[in-house]
Design a protein around this motif. Structure first.
Motif, PDB file in Angstrom:
ATOM      1  N   LEU A  29       0.844  -1.211   0.000  1.00  9.70           N
ATOM      2  CA  LEU A  29       0.000   0.000   0.000  1.00  9.70           C
ATOM      3  C   LEU A  29       0.869   1.248   0.000  1.00  9.70           C
ATOM      4  N   ILE A  30       1.953   1.209   0.756  1.00 10.26           N
ATOM      5  CA  ILE A  30       2.863   2.362   0.818  1.00 10.26           C
ATOM      6  C   ILE A  30       3.574   2.524  -0.526  1.00 10.26           C
TER       7      ILE A  30
ATOM      8  N   PHE B  18      -1.170   4.441   1.013  1.00  7.60           N
ATOM      9  CA  PHE B  18      -1.023   4.811   2.428  1.00  7.60           C
ATOM     10  C   PHE B  18       0.270   5.597   2.609  1.00  7.60           C
ATOM     11  N   LEU B  19       0.213   6.637   3.462  1.00  6.17           N
ATOM     12  CA  LEU B  19       1.413   7.402   3.829  1.00  6.17           C
ATOM     13  C   LEU B  19       1.626   7.228   5.324  1.00  6.17           C
TER      14      LEU B  19
ATOM     15  N   GLY C  87      -3.438   8.298  -0.281  1.00  8.51           N
ATOM     16  CA  GLY C  87      -3.129   8.899  -1.578  1.00  8.51           C
ATOM     17  C   GLY C  87      -4.380   9.231  -2.378  1.00  8.51           C
ATOM     18  N   MET C  88      -4.177   9.945  -3.515  1.00 14.25           N
ATOM     19  CA  MET C  88      -5.335  10.444  -4.263  1.00 14.25           C
ATOM     20  C   MET C  88      -6.133   9.344  -4.939  1.00 14.25           C
ATOM     21  N   VAL C  89      -5.488   8.266  -5.385  1.00 14.70           N
ATOM     22  CA  VAL C  89      -6.246   7.180  -6.014  1.00 14.70           C
ATOM     23  C   VAL C  89      -7.084   6.460  -4.954  1.00 14.70           C
TER      24      VAL C  89
ATOM     25  N   GLY D 183      -6.401  -5.840  -7.219  1.00 15.82           N
ATOM     26  CA  GLY D 183      -5.028  -5.402  -7.506  1.00 15.82           C
ATOM     27  C   GLY D 183      -4.783  -3.987  -7.034  1.00 15.82           C
ATOM     28  N   LEU D 184      -3.498  -3.671  -6.794  1.00 15.58           N
ATOM     29  CA  LEU D 184      -3.147  -2.369  -6.221  1.00 15.58           C
ATOM     30  C   LEU D 184      -3.148  -1.255  -7.257  1.00 15.58           C
ATOM     31  N   ASP D 185      -3.209  -1.640  -8.542  1.00 18.10           N
ATOM     32  CA  ASP D 185      -3.253  -0.642  -9.612  1.00 18.10           C
ATOM     33  C   ASP D 185      -4.648  -0.670 -10.240  1.00 18.10           C
ATOM     34  N   VAL D 186      -5.358   0.450 -10.109  1.00 18.90           N
ATOM     35  CA  VAL D 186      -6.746   0.534 -10.587  1.00 18.90           C
ATOM     36  C   VAL D 186      -6.849   0.193 -12.083  1.00 18.90           C
ATOM     37  N   ARG D 187      -5.767   0.454 -12.836  1.00 18.00           N
ATOM     38  CA  ARG D 187      -5.782   0.180 -14.283  1.00 18.00           C
ATOM     39  C   ARG D 187      -5.917  -1.310 -14.596  1.00 18.00           C
TER      40      ARG D 187
END
Ligand code: ZN
Length: 317
Positions: free
Chosen positions: A17-18, A23-24, A35-37, A292-296
């Motif tokens: 996630l980081i 996540f920050l 994060g923005m996504v 998945g961690l990438d929305v694409r």
């Protein structure tokens, strides 16, 4: 409270996630920037709930994430969940004490004895501010009320290594106040709607009888009682922990809040109430976990439900 170390699976998911900017870290377990996504996904899921709400013709209210201390006391929260509460303390001393406070804080020493309790506490559940506000209006109209409280920040003192267990998170809450049958029928409608929403977003969600984490030995009895009477239902989804995680709950309070705050029906009888809450960060995490961690990379049909205006084209290109 010593935070429980996360399991290997939880740590791995947290690191991913980081790495993806979702996540920050802040240095405190359960307190992360997002994060923005991540935020876009959270808001898009919230929009799905809003669309499902339209039929309810609810009254839209918003409350800040702090409530008067007295509200927490009257609601009986401290009897049931003292371990989770967050009270706001501040400084009201003289100059010498202020100097000592700042020096201690600078050294990283304890400065808590300089503080005293204020009149406010952090909101533990988004519906709490609604009950005293409704009581103040006097007897309910015939048919009761349905409230849409939006997505409100809530606090729970449970630092944890599980990225799905946050100390502060958004609860999307709605409340129904009225006669027993109306309140229970509304809760059932929302359990059905919720399963539909989770299905639409491709989450493998299970609805089950649940219980709250009541404190102490007496708490076990309260939890059993709650299960036996079917007062709480939860939707469970696998995220990062070995056990599935509750992402949503549907609660029938009977006349608990009606009695505690003096909420009357149109005929003067004590009101019953029910609420449901979607844990928006947990649901967002579940979506990243499932797709998945990438929305694409997410399936096109799920993207087009969350971002209908893009018709399934990749957002966040
Ligand atoms: Zn609630």
């Amino acid at each position: 409270m010593t935070p429980a170390a996360g399991t290997t699976g939880e740590q791995k998911f947290f690191e991913e996630l980081i790495r993806h900017g979702h996540f920050l870290p802040s240095g405190e377990p359960g307190v992360y920037g997002r994060g923005m996504v991540f935020e876009d996904v959270r808001n898009r899921f919230d929009d799905l709930v809003t669309r499902a709400c339209a039929a309810d013709k609810s009254e839209t209210l918003r409350f800040p994430p702090i409530i008067p201390r007295r509200t927490l006391e009257k609601a009986g929260y401290l009897k049931s969940f003292p371990q989770l509460c967050g009270a706001v303390y501040s400084f009201a001393g003289k100059e010498a004490e202020a100097l000592d406070l700042a020096e201690r804080a600078g050294r990283g020493d304890d400065w808590s004895h300089h503080l005293s309790m204020t009149g406010v506490v952090l909101v533990p559940a988004a519906c709490y501010p609604a009950y005293p506000a409704m009581a103040l209006r006097g007897p309910m109209p015939k048919g009761g009320v349905t409230l849409d409280l939006g997505a409100s920040y809530v606090f729970r003192n449970e630092p944890s290594g599980d990225p799905a267990r946050l100390q502060m998170f958004h609860q999307r809450e709605m409340v129904r106040i009225g006669e027993t049958e109306d309140v229970l029928a509304w809760r059932q409608t929302w359990m059905d709607r919720a399963q539909n929403i989770f299905g639409q977003t491709g989450l493998n969600a299970t609805l089950t009888v649940g219980s709250d984490p009541f404190f102490g030995r007496a708490g076990k009895l309260m939890a059993n009682n709650q299960r036996e009477q079917g007062l709480k239902f939860e939707v469970l989804v696998s995220i990062a922990s070995p056990e599935p995680t509750a992402v949503s709950s549907f609660n029938f309070h009977q006349d608990h809040f009606g009695s505690a705050f003096g909420i009357q029906l149109h005929d003067g009888k004590v009101a019953n109430s029910a609420c449901f809450g979607f844990g928006l960060e947990r649901i967002t995490l579940a979506l990243f976990r499932a797709h998945g961690l990438d929305v694409r990379d997410w399936p096109k049909d799920i993207r087009s439900r969350l971002w209908p205006e893009t018709n399934g084209a990749s957002p966040w290109r």
